[in-house]
Motif scaffolding. Structure first.
Motif, PDB file in Angstrom:
ATOM      1  N   ASP A 191      61.140  29.740  36.948  1.00  0.00           N
ATOM      2  CA  ASP A 191      59.843  30.213  37.431  1.00  0.00           C
ATOM      3  C   ASP A 191      59.288  31.318  36.535  1.00  0.00           C
ATOM      4  O   ASP A 191      60.004  32.237  36.143  1.00  0.00           O
ATOM      5  N   SER A 192      58.012  31.215  36.230  1.00  0.00           N
ATOM      6  CA  SER A 192      57.355  32.227  35.413  1.00  0.00           C
ATOM      7  C   SER A 192      55.860  32.168  35.707  1.00  0.00           C
ATOM      8  O   SER A 192      55.315  31.102  35.988  1.00  0.00           O
ATOM      9  N   PHE A 193      55.212  33.322  35.663  1.00  0.00           N
ATOM     10  CA  PHE A 193      53.764  33.341  35.856  1.00  0.00           C
ATOM     11  C   PHE A 193      53.087  32.637  34.681  1.00  0.00           C
ATOM     12  O   PHE A 193      53.506  32.778  33.524  1.00  0.00           O
ATOM     13  N   GLY A 252      61.620  24.073  36.991  1.00  0.00           N
ATOM     14  CA  GLY A 252      62.632  23.480  37.873  1.00  0.00           C
ATOM     15  C   GLY A 252      64.060  23.812  37.506  1.00  0.00           C
ATOM     16  O   GLY A 252      64.993  23.149  37.982  1.00  0.00           O
ATOM     17  N   GLY A 253      64.255  24.825  36.677  1.00  0.00           N
ATOM     18  CA  GLY A 253      65.590  25.135  36.171  1.00  0.00           C
ATOM     19  C   GLY A 253      66.625  25.418  37.239  1.00  0.00           C
ATOM     20  O   GLY A 253      67.798  25.050  37.093  1.00  0.00           O
ATOM     21  N   GLY A 307      66.762  23.894  25.772  1.00  0.00           N
ATOM     22  CA  GLY A 307      68.114  23.771  26.285  1.00  0.00           C
ATOM     23  C   GLY A 307      68.923  25.027  26.042  1.00  0.00           C
ATOM     24  O   GLY A 307      69.766  25.418  26.861  1.00  0.00           O
ATOM     25  N   GLY A 308      68.681  25.688  24.905  1.00  0.00           N
ATOM     26  CA  GLY A 308      69.339  26.959  24.626  1.00  0.00           C
ATOM     27  C   GLY A 308      68.896  28.040  25.591  1.00  0.00           C
ATOM     28  O   GLY A 308      69.690  28.888  26.015  1.00  0.00           O
ATOM     29  N   LEU A 309      67.611  28.019  25.949  1.00  0.00           N
ATOM     30  CA  LEU A 309      67.102  28.938  26.958  1.00  0.00           C
ATOM     31  C   LEU A 309      67.813  28.699  28.290  1.00  0.00           C
ATOM     32  O   LEU A 309      68.229  29.643  28.969  1.00  0.00           O
ATOM     33  N   PHE A 310      67.964  27.425  28.653  1.00  0.00           N
ATOM     34  CA  PHE A 310      68.640  27.092  29.904  1.00  0.00           C
ATOM     35  C   PHE A 310      70.086  27.596  29.900  1.00  0.00           C
ATOM     36  O   PHE A 310      70.581  28.086  30.926  1.00  0.00           O
ATOM     37  N   VAL A 311      70.761  27.472  28.765  1.00  0.00           N
ATOM     38  CA  VAL A 311      72.146  27.967  28.657  1.00  0.00           C
ATOM     39  C   VAL A 311      72.195  29.461  28.965  1.00  0.00           C
ATOM     40  O   VAL A 311      73.097  29.933  29.683  1.00  0.00           O
ATOM     41  N   LEU A 312      71.251  30.222  28.441  1.00  0.00           N
ATOM     42  CA  LEU A 312      71.228  31.670  28.696  1.00  0.00           C
ATOM     43  C   LEU A 312      70.977  31.954  30.173  1.00  0.00           C
ATOM     44  O   LEU A 312      71.634  32.818  30.767  1.00  0.00           O
ATOM     45  N   PHE A 313      70.050  31.227  30.770  1.00  0.00           N
ATOM     46  CA  PHE A 313      69.798  31.413  32.198  1.00  0.00           C
ATOM     47  C   PHE A 313      71.050  31.084  33.011  1.00  0.00           C
ATOM     48  O   PHE A 313      71.388  31.776  33.975  1.00  0.00           O
ATOM     49  N   GLU A 321      60.522  35.036  28.776  1.00  0.00           N
ATOM     50  CA  GLU A 321      61.119  36.279  28.295  1.00  0.00           C
ATOM     51  C   GLU A 321      61.233  37.345  29.385  1.00  0.00           C
ATOM     52  O   GLU A 321      62.256  38.020  29.502  1.00  0.00           O
ATOM     53  N   THR A 322      60.212  37.501  30.203  1.00  0.00           N
ATOM     54  CA  THR A 322      60.222  38.553  31.222  1.00  0.00           C
ATOM     55  C   THR A 322      61.302  38.319  32.265  1.00  0.00           C
ATOM     56  O   THR A 322      62.119  39.197  32.549  1.00  0.00           O
ATOM     57  N   ILE A 323      61.328  37.128  32.828  1.00  0.00           N
ATOM     58  CA  ILE A 323      62.307  36.846  33.864  1.00  0.00           C
ATOM     59  C   ILE A 323      63.714  36.738  33.282  1.00  0.00           C
ATOM     60  O   ILE A 323      64.699  37.118  33.921  1.00  0.00           O
ATOM     61  N   LEU A 324      63.820  36.249  32.042  1.00  0.00           N
ATOM     62  CA  LEU A 324      65.135  36.194  31.390  1.00  0.00           C
ATOM     63  C   LEU A 324      65.705  37.595  31.222  1.00  0.00           C
ATOM     64  O   LEU A 324      66.905  37.825  31.436  1.00  0.00           O
ATOM     65  N   PHE A 325      64.851  38.555  30.846  1.00  0.00           N
ATOM     66  CA  PHE A 325      65.288  39.942  30.679  1.00  0.00           C
ATOM     67  C   PHE A 325      65.810  40.497  32.007  1.00  0.00           C
ATOM     68  O   PHE A 325      66.830  41.181  32.042  1.00  0.00           O
TER      69      PHE A 325
END
Length: 281
Positions: free
Chosen positions: A108-110, A128-129, A163-169, A192-196
């Motif tokens: 989810d992100s704005f 949908g992650g 997919g790399g982003l998903f791995v970090l999440f 970036e915001t929610i990942l942080f």
């Protein structure tokens, strides 16, 4: 015979990769169907079970990873490289990258926080992650663990780009799901915001963890020119994570010289196989 040359009459036969299985699986969480591509080592089952490497975007990368794993791990007693069961999670599509990955790999992100589409169009459905993560943890992994004897302490997740982003999440939200996390060219700019926020929560909880977690972040050198500054963002994230390295967390950053966002995939496989076998990168 024609001009002294024997004419041959080939017979077409189906082609498949040896020692692999393919399943169509329906997600009760997503209400959608996925393909599971599974590569099974031919060696004797280790006493503690086979390691398992879960691969995102299986349509694009399963065959290449499978054949390289098989070649490199043939002489494990000499090389120290032991094979893993590879579980590729893909889509009911003939395309290497299905648009559904935008939904599955992002959280989810704005809308105003999302990057602009490089073609100036709207992004496909996204966000949908969390459901996809639940699908992997609560449906795919139990299926594999029921079907094969696996080592619960040698579980890996590999993803490239989104997919790399998903791995970090996954690492930040569900760090106990795997022990090895490989984030190739992660699209950190997307969320970036929610990942942080999730990263900070994860780092604060490290003292409560008991099992060792290993993270590998990789980038291609030529990705420094990417419009999203993904190289810089990934390098900065790796540096921050390395400040917390210790008995629980170990973070490695690796740059592939003269490789771009796509060509980086082939050399990545070599590093991935070494990484999940606890070899120096």
């Amino acid at each position: 015979m024609f001009g002294g040359i024997h004419m041959i009459h080939p017979i077409e036969i189906p082609f498949s990769i040896n020692n692999t299985e393919k399943y169509l699986i329906y997600s009760s969480i997503e209400k959608r169907k996925y393909h599971l591509l599974i590569s099974i080592p031919t060696c004797e089952i280790p006493p503690d079970g086979f390691p398992v490497l879960y691969l995102l975007d299986a349509n694009a990368n399963f065959a290449t990873l499978t054949e390289n794993m098989r070649l490199q791990c043939r002489r494990a007693t000499i090389t120290g490289l032991h094979p893993s069961i590879i579980v590729g999670i893909g889509y009911d599509s003939d395309e290497p990258y299905d648009q559904a990955r935008y939904y599955d790999f992002t959280f989810d992100s704005f809308q105003e926080n999302l990057p602009k589409h490089p073609l100036g169009t709207q992004w496909p459905p996204h966000g949908g992650g969390q459901k996809f993560l639940s699908f992997i943890v609560n449906e795919v992994k139990p299926f594999i663990e029921q079907k094969f004897k696996v080592n619960p302490n040698k579980q890996s997740l590999l993803g490239h780009s989104l997919g790399g982003l998903f791995v970090l999440f996954c690492l930040f939200l569900k760090p106990d799901a795997f022990q090895y996390y490989i984030a190739s060219s992660p699209s950190i700019h997307w969320n970036e915001t929610i990942l942080f926020e999730k990263k900070q929560q994860f780092l604060k909880s490290l003292s409560d963890k008991k099992e060792k977690i290993k993270l590998l972040i990789t980038m291609g050198e030529l990705e420094k020119n990417h419009f999203s500054n993904m190289h810089e963002k990934a390098n900065m994230l790796a540096s921050e994570m390395q400040a917390y390295d210790g008995e629980i967390l170990e973070t490695t950053f690796y740059e592939f010289q003269n490789e771009n966002h796509i060509t980086v995939l082939l050399p990545l496989i070599n590093k991935c196989i070494a990484f999940i076998n606890d070899k120096s990168i």
